[in-house]
Design a protein around this motif. Structure first.
Motif, mmCIF file in Angstrom:
data_model
loop_
_atom_site.group_PDB
_atom_site.id
_atom_site.type_symbol
_atom_site.label_atom_id
_atom_site.label_comp_id
_atom_site.label_asym_id
_atom_site.label_seq_id
_atom_site.Cartn_x
_atom_site.Cartn_y
_atom_site.Cartn_z
ATOM 1 N N ASN A 151 0.864 -1.184 0.000
ATOM 2 C CA ASN A 151 0.000 0.000 0.000
ATOM 3 C C ASN A 151 0.904 1.237 0.000
ATOM 4 O O ASN A 151 2.124 1.107 -0.149
ATOM 5 C CB ASN A 151 -0.989 -0.023 1.184
ATOM 6 N N GLU A 152 0.329 2.421 0.187
ATOM 7 C CA GLU A 152 1.142 3.640 0.126
ATOM 8 C C GLU A 152 2.220 3.670 1.207
ATOM 9 O O GLU A 152 3.296 4.236 1.026
ATOM 10 C CB GLU A 152 0.241 4.889 0.272
ATOM 11 N N GLU A 153 1.925 3.066 2.339
ATOM 12 C CA GLU A 153 2.886 3.071 3.456
ATOM 13 C C GLU A 153 3.917 1.943 3.331
ATOM 14 O O GLU A 153 4.933 1.957 4.031
ATOM 15 C CB GLU A 153 2.158 2.901 4.801
ATOM 16 N N ARG A 154 3.619 0.970 2.532
ATOM 17 C CA ARG A 154 4.494 -0.204 2.411
ATOM 18 C C ARG A 154 4.801 -0.425 0.921
ATOM 19 O O ARG A 154 4.395 -1.416 0.322
ATOM 20 C CB ARG A 154 3.815 -1.434 3.024
ATOM 21 N N PRO A 155 5.532 0.530 0.342
ATOM 22 C CA PRO A 155 5.718 0.533 -1.120
ATOM 23 C C PRO A 155 7.023 -0.129 -1.567
ATOM 24 O O PRO A 155 7.824 -0.586 -0.755
ATOM 25 C CB PRO A 155 5.782 2.037 -1.418
ATOM 26 N N THR A 188 10.217 1.286 -3.592
ATOM 27 C CA THR A 188 10.762 2.558 -4.070
ATOM 28 C C THR A 188 12.181 2.391 -4.605
ATOM 29 O O THR A 188 12.978 1.633 -4.051
ATOM 30 C CB THR A 188 10.785 3.614 -2.939
ATOM 31 N N GLU A 209 0.510 0.378 -8.504
ATOM 32 C CA GLU A 209 0.565 1.803 -8.173
ATOM 33 C C GLU A 209 1.391 2.079 -6.926
ATOM 34 O O GLU A 209 1.675 3.234 -6.621
ATOM 35 C CB GLU A 209 -0.865 2.359 -8.026
ATOM 36 N N HIS A 210 1.811 1.052 -6.211
ATOM 37 C CA HIS A 210 2.643 1.261 -5.025
ATOM 38 C C HIS A 210 4.132 1.027 -5.316
ATOM 39 O O HIS A 210 4.911 0.725 -4.417
ATOM 40 C CB HIS A 210 2.157 0.364 -3.877
ATOM 41 N N LYS A 221 7.227 3.087 -6.855
ATOM 42 C CA LYS A 221 7.637 4.449 -7.213
ATOM 43 C C LYS A 221 9.100 4.459 -7.662
ATOM 44 O O LYS A 221 9.919 3.722 -7.106
ATOM 45 C CB LYS A 221 7.531 5.389 -5.996
#
Ligand SMILES: *[C@@H]1O[C@H](CO)[C@@H](O)[C@H](O)[C@H]1NC(C)=O
Ligand SMILES: *[C@@H]1O[C@H](CO)[C@@H](O)[C@H](O)[C@H]1NC(C)=O
Ligand SMILES: *[C@@H]1O[C@H](CO)[C@@H](O)[C@H](O)[C@H]1NC(C)=O
Ligand SMILES: *[C@@H]1O[C@H](CO)[C@@H](O)[C@H](O)[C@H]1NC(C)=O
Ligand SMILES: *[C@@H]1O[C@H](CO)[C@@H](O)[C@H](O)[C@H]1NC(C)=O
Ligand SMILES: *[C@@H]1O[C@H](CO)[C@@H](O)[C@H](O)[C@H]1NC(C)=O
Ligand SMILES: *[C@@H]1O[C@H](CO)[C@@H](O)[C@H](O)[C@H]1NC(C)=O
Ligand SMILES: *[C@@H]1O[C@H](CO)[C@@H](O)[C@H](O)[C@H]1NC(C)=O
Ligand SMILES: *[C@@H]1O[C@H](CO)[C@@H](O)[C@H](O)[C@H]1NC(C)=O
Length: 467
Positions: free
Chosen positions: A415-419, A421, A457-458, A460
């Motif tokens: 999710n956004e917090e567990r991406p 990167t 989408e997670h 980046k």
């Protein structure tokens, strides 16, 4: 004097000629250097496993293992028991070209290496031909710090032996040890030599809460259990190890909560992950840092050649970081279950953060079934008590894959917090085609479409470049 077991010469008969060695140390029971004549090499039968996807049971196949030491260069001649339609000597990157004449196959090895000789496309009844240089620093017998096991069969009461601080267990060429070797709260200790461990009862070698442990030169044939388990240990070197397994959960090398691990020059063919790198599990606690795996060949008859991240501590989160995986040939990968695919898998669960990973010169041959790469911040309820925290800063340079059996590759943040990167692919090459962000392509296509790879989408800052 040969301490071989089981049926020899399965499928192939092997003769070897070796250049004379400079030192008088080639005291192998399997092979002696003469400098002038062909020598025969005893072969071991090795069980190998193929999972039956209807029953989940193993279909057992048999292959051969040959081991010998030499110095400079050898010619190898094999006689196949049937007619030879094709021969492949792998890893393909070694570019060893055999000459075939009738049922005779000959080739030259210019230095000791670990190869697989595959005839007529049969991946089971192969010869795994392993070699090393003679051990010029071999001890000659027992002493206060050395347990020396000479040629012949050995076992210890209870099926296991503890090696304590300062001790070396030496397996001479031709020695066959049938016990498990355990380092527990030991430091500056070793198991090394040119001998075999054969069907040790509970896996091969266990190093727990230890430091400065060396595992060097030996060959381990274990049906089940891990070949090597490293738990909460520091400063470990595993070099020139050869390991085979054929039962479920027969991992190669599993690293838990350990720091400063160097694994090099190994050959593993296992019936589960060849190399798994985790944090906490069972009674092993803490992060895993600074692990290098290099100059090795991996063949996973089940699961992953390299698997990173599953186990950790959801209550007191850990990291798995500073990993280098360099100059690796992946010979095979076969995993029908989608959740466990990927010749290289970064799959943190249990609040693990996997970061600062470099994969360099990773060559993947046409494996049977799976994915080239799988990065997934996951919550696998079979193993995890929480999702992973993320994957950060991964560079994959010179990944080359030739083949047609890779499923869709996967890069999935949780999710956004567990991406996921900052993943960078440099010079990614699939079937001869370079994949990079500025490659000629329709502007609306994603570069990952050309792997192909699904990135959600997670994910980046995913980039593909040439250097
Ligand atoms: C090997 O054998 C030779 C001759 O039998 C002997 O002189 C030498 O010490 C042995 N070397 C080792 C390392 O055992
Ligand atoms: C695989 O399992 C199925 C179901 O048990 C069985 O019918 C089949 O014979 C097995 N195949 C092999 C090759 O063992
Ligand atoms: C060394 O000691 C071990 C037992 O500790 C024994 O099994 C082995 O045979 C000994 N080696 C020699 C060469 O005597
Ligand atoms: C080895 O050490 C462990 C842990 O101290 C102990 O439980 C076990 O009994 C020892 N085994 C042998 C064979 O000495
Ligand atoms: C990482 O581990 C290697 C051994 O593999 C060691 O030589 C090196 O010093 C370690 N690096 C750090 C920063 O501790
Ligand atoms: C290793 O040592 C730690 C304490 O530092 C302990 O908590 C843990 O249980 C030990 N692991 C094993 C396998 O004994
Ligand atoms: C990314 O990881 C590499 C190791 O692969 C490390 O050298 C580098 O410092 C890391 N970069 C950042 C920004 O943390
Ligand atoms: C892939 O194919 C290319 C071109 O045939 C070859 O040069 C390369 O060695 C192959 N790599 C692998 C990993 O099979
Ligand atoms: C990372 O990606 C974000 C958007 O997803 C972008 O805003 C940011 O500039 C990127 N950072 C770098 C250093 O490329």
């Amino acid at each position: 004097m040969a301490a071989h077991l089981g049926i020899l010469y399965r499928g192939v008969v092997l003769l070897i000629w070796a250049a004379a060695c400079a030192a008088q140390s080639l005291n192998s029971s399997l092979f002696r250097s003469s400098g002038t004549s062909w020598k025969s090499l005893d072969l071991w039968e090795v069980p190998l496993s193929e999972v039956n996807t209807s029953s989940g049971k193993s279909i057992v196949h048999y292959g051969s293992v040959g081991y010998f030491d030499f110095c400079d260069q050898v010619e190898v001649a094999l006689t196949y028991t049937g007619s030879v339609e094709s021969v492949s000597i792998r890893p393909l990157s070694y570019d060893i070209k055999p000459t075939v004449s009738g049922s005779e196959i000959t080739f030259t090895l210019s230095k000791p290496r670990n190869i697989v000789i595959e005839v007529n496309g049969d991946i089971w009844d192969v010869l795994h031909l392993l070699s090393n240089t003679p051990d010029l620093e071999a001890p000659t017998g027992n002493s206060s710090s050395v347990i020396y096991l000479g040629p012949g069969s050995h076992s210890f009461p209870g099926g296991s032996i503890n090696i304590t601080s300062g001790q070396t267990l030496y397996l001479a060429a031709g020695a066959v040890l049938r016990s498990t070797v355990h380092f527990y709260e030991a430091h500056d200790a070793a198991i090394r030599g040119r001998g075999f461990m054969y069907q040790p009862p509970t896996g091969g070698i266990l190093a727990e809460n230890s430091s400065n442990i060396l595992i060097d030169g030996i060959t381990i044939l274990t049906p089940g259990g891990y070949v090597v388990t490293l738990g909460q240990s520091k400063d470990t070197t595993i070099r020139n190890l050869h390991g085979f397994s054929s039962k479920g959960n027969g991992d190669g090398i599993d690293v838990f909560s350990s720091e400063n691990v160097l694994i090099e020059g190994i050959f593993m063919r296992n019936s589960d992950d060849n190399i798994a790198i985790y944090a906490h599990r069972w009674n092993y606690w803490g992060s895993t840092r600074n692990v290098t795996v290099q100059d090795s060949s991996l063949w996973a008859d089940l699961a992953h050649p390299i698997n990173i991240g599953t186990h950790g501590n959801s209550i007191d989160p850990e990291v798995i970081e500073h990993l280098t995986i360099r100059n690796i040939d992946v010979l095979d990968h076969r995993e029908p279950q989608t959740l466990y695919q990927g010749t290289i898998a970064l799959n943190p669960g249990d609040d693990n953060l996997v970061q600062h990973v470099l994969v360099d010169d990773f060559r993947v041959e046409d494996f049977r079934q799976g994915q080239l790469i799988n990065m997934r911040v996951m919550y696998n309820e079979k193993y995890n008590t929480s999702p992973g925290r993320g994957i950060h800063n991964v560079t994959i340079r010179n990944l080359v894959y030739n083949g047609s059996h890779s499923n869709m590759n996967v890069l999935v943040g949780y999710n956004e917090e567990r991406p996921i990167t900052f993943v960078k692919f440099i010079n990614l090459k699939v079937n001869g085609k370079l994949v990079y962000d500025t490659m000629p392509k329709p502007t609306w296509y994603m570069t990952s479409d050309f792997v192909p790879m699904y990135a959600n989408e997670h994910v980046k800052n995913l980039t593909f470049v040439l250097e």
